[in-house]
Design a protein around this motif. Sequence first.
Motif, PDB file in Angstrom:
ATOM      1  N   CYS A   1      14.862 -13.051 -16.997  1.00  0.00           N
ATOM      2  CA  CYS A   1      16.202 -13.533 -17.336  1.00  0.00           C
ATOM      3  C   CYS A   1      16.824 -12.406 -18.143  1.00  0.00           C
ATOM      4  N   GLY A   2      17.586 -11.558 -17.476  1.00  0.00           N
ATOM      5  CA  GLY A   2      18.077 -10.352 -18.141  1.00  0.00           C
ATOM      6  C   GLY A   2      16.894  -9.487 -18.516  1.00  0.00           C
ATOM      7  N   ASP A   3      16.780  -9.127 -19.796  1.00  0.00           N
ATOM      8  CA  ASP A   3      15.661  -8.322 -20.271  1.00  0.00           C
ATOM      9  C   ASP A   3      14.500  -9.168 -20.781  1.00  0.00           C
ATOM     10  N   SER A   4      14.670 -10.480 -20.780  1.00  0.00           N
ATOM     11  CA  SER A   4      13.627 -11.376 -21.287  1.00  0.00           C
ATOM     12  C   SER A   4      12.749 -11.871 -20.148  1.00  0.00           C
ATOM     13  N   MET A   5      11.448 -11.907 -20.401  1.00  0.00           N
ATOM     14  CA  MET A   5      10.521 -12.440 -19.416  1.00  0.00           C
ATOM     15  C   MET A   5      10.203 -13.886 -19.766  1.00  0.00           C
ATOM     16  N   ILE A   6      10.313 -14.747 -18.778  1.00  0.00           N
ATOM     17  CA  ILE A   6       9.953 -16.147 -18.930  1.00  0.00           C
ATOM     18  C   ILE A   6       8.630 -16.328 -18.194  1.00  0.00           C
ATOM     19  N   LYS A   7       7.612 -16.756 -18.924  1.00  0.00           N
ATOM     20  CA  LYS A   7       6.273 -16.922 -18.364  1.00  0.00           C
ATOM     21  C   LYS A   7       6.000 -18.412 -18.215  1.00  0.00           C
ATOM     22  N   LEU A   8       6.005 -18.889 -16.968  1.00  0.00           N
ATOM     23  CA  LEU A   8       5.701 -20.288 -16.687  1.00  0.00           C
ATOM     24  C   LEU A   8       4.204 -20.382 -16.445  1.00  0.00           C
ATOM     25  N   VAL A   9       3.510 -21.114 -17.294  1.00  0.00           N
ATOM     26  CA  VAL A   9       2.048 -21.201 -17.218  1.00  0.00           C
ATOM     27  C   VAL A   9       1.655 -22.582 -16.711  1.00  0.00           C
ATOM     28  N   LYS A  10       0.965 -22.579 -15.570  1.00  0.00           N
ATOM     29  CA  LYS A  10       0.458 -23.829 -14.987  1.00  0.00           C
ATOM     30  C   LYS A  10      -1.054 -23.825 -15.115  1.00  0.00           C
ATOM     31  N   HIS A  11      -1.585 -24.759 -15.903  1.00  0.00           N
ATOM     32  CA  HIS A  11      -3.030 -24.895 -16.072  1.00  0.00           C
ATOM     33  C   HIS A  11      -3.586 -25.804 -14.979  1.00  0.00           C
ATOM     34  N   ALA A  12      -4.875 -25.697 -14.719  1.00  0.00           N
ATOM     35  CA  ALA A  12      -5.521 -26.546 -13.713  1.00  0.00           C
ATOM     36  C   ALA A  12      -5.402 -28.018 -14.100  1.00  0.00           C
ATOM     37  N   THR A  13      -5.455 -28.302 -15.387  1.00  0.00           N
ATOM     38  CA  THR A  13      -5.301 -29.662 -15.901  1.00  0.00           C
ATOM     39  C   THR A  13      -4.141 -29.660 -16.882  1.00  0.00           C
ATOM     40  N   ASN A  14      -3.222 -30.589 -16.715  1.00  0.00           N
ATOM     41  CA  ASN A  14      -2.058 -30.635 -17.605  1.00  0.00           C
ATOM     42  C   ASN A  14      -2.461 -31.072 -19.007  1.00  0.00           C
ATOM     43  N   PRO A  15      -1.853 -30.461 -20.028  1.00  0.00           N
ATOM     44  CA  PRO A  15      -2.111 -30.866 -21.412  1.00  0.00           C
ATOM     45  C   PRO A  15      -1.683 -32.311 -21.649  1.00  0.00           C
ATOM     46  N   GLN A  16      -2.204 -32.911 -22.697  1.00  0.00           N
ATOM     47  CA  GLN A  16      -1.908 -34.298 -23.018  1.00  0.00           C
ATOM     48  C   GLN A  16      -0.495 -34.500 -23.571  1.00  0.00           C
ATOM     49  N   SER A  17       0.006 -33.570 -24.355  1.00  0.00           N
ATOM     50  CA  SER A  17       1.318 -33.756 -24.966  1.00  0.00           C
ATOM     51  C   SER A  17       2.400 -33.156 -24.086  1.00  0.00           C
TER      52      SER A  17
ATOM     53  N   LEU B   1       9.030 -15.374 -23.331  1.00  0.00           N
ATOM     54  CA  LEU B   1       8.879 -16.767 -23.692  1.00  0.00           C
ATOM     55  C   LEU B   1       7.875 -17.420 -22.753  1.00  0.00           C
ATOM     56  N   GLY B   2       6.856 -18.062 -23.307  1.00  0.00           N
ATOM     57  CA  GLY B   2       5.861 -18.775 -22.501  1.00  0.00           C
ATOM     58  C   GLY B   2       6.139 -20.263 -22.511  1.00  0.00           C
ATOM     59  N   ILE B   3       6.193 -20.860 -21.325  1.00  0.00           N
ATOM     60  CA  ILE B   3       6.437 -22.296 -21.190  1.00  0.00           C
ATOM     61  C   ILE B   3       5.310 -22.882 -20.347  1.00  0.00           C
ATOM     62  N   VAL B   4       4.564 -23.819 -20.907  1.00  0.00           N
ATOM     63  CA  VAL B   4       3.508 -24.500 -20.155  1.00  0.00           C
ATOM     64  C   VAL B   4       4.188 -25.574 -19.315  1.00  0.00           C
ATOM     65  N   ILE B   5       3.893 -25.572 -18.018  1.00  0.00           N
ATOM     66  CA  ILE B   5       4.559 -26.465 -17.069  1.00  0.00           C
ATOM     67  C   ILE B   5       3.550 -27.404 -16.418  1.00  0.00           C
ATOM     68  N   SER B   6       4.044 -28.483 -15.837  1.00  0.00           N
ATOM     69  CA  SER B   6       3.163 -29.439 -15.168  1.00  0.00           C
ATOM     70  C   SER B   6       3.152 -29.264 -13.655  1.00  0.00           C
TER      71      SER B   6
ATOM     72  N   ASP C   1       3.145 -13.706  -9.624  1.00  0.00           N
ATOM     73  CA  ASP C   1       2.259 -14.793 -10.032  1.00  0.00           C
ATOM     74  C   ASP C   1       0.925 -14.151 -10.386  1.00  0.00           C
ATOM     75  N   THR C   2       0.410 -14.470 -11.560  1.00  0.00           N
ATOM     76  CA  THR C   2      -0.806 -13.840 -12.040  1.00  0.00           C
ATOM     77  C   THR C   2      -1.860 -14.893 -12.351  1.00  0.00           C
ATOM     78  N   PRO C   3      -3.032 -14.828 -11.681  1.00  0.00           N
ATOM     79  CA  PRO C   3      -4.112 -15.746 -12.037  1.00  0.00           C
ATOM     80  C   PRO C   3      -4.574 -15.466 -13.464  1.00  0.00           C
ATOM     81  N   MET C   4      -4.842 -16.537 -14.215  1.00  0.00           N
ATOM     82  CA  MET C   4      -5.258 -16.385 -15.607  1.00  0.00           C
ATOM     83  C   MET C   4      -6.704 -16.806 -15.824  1.00  0.00           C
TER      84      MET C   4
END
Length: 137
Positions: A51-67, A12-17, A37-40
């Motif tokens: 989380c168990g067998d599931s990977m949670i991918k927290l993605v932090k962009h250089a600039t936060n999205p508008q929504s 699961l990918g979650i874009v974070i601020s 932590d992986t540079p993108m």
Amino acid sequence: MNIKLTKQAIDLGIVISDSELSLAFYRDVLGFDHVADTPMGNGSTMHRLMCGDSMIKLVKHATNPQSSPGGGLAGALGIRYFTINCSNVEEMVAACEAAGAKVTVPPNEIRPGVTMSIVEDPDGNWVEFVRYLDQQN
């Protein structure tokens, strides 16, 4: 044709601020295992947690999205929440609340033998905890 899974979980990918706030919530409060932590590129970073067998991918962009998330189940199309099955719903909700997370739905028995609760992560994403009486440890 059916999908031929190579892993019995989803990622699961979650874009974070804010990386620090999100890692404090997912790693420190929920107890997810921090893998790397992986540079993108373009100043973005992916924080990978298990989380168990599931990977949670927290993605932090250089600039936060508008929504941003919000509005609950009827607030927008798309993924509105994800569910974690656990035997200690009340303890997890108390830990989240103590860490400053908003409890959107307090722990309650939604039908016989099924307890659920919903909390918000630092960006307002909904995380549901569910316990099935027949799955307690």
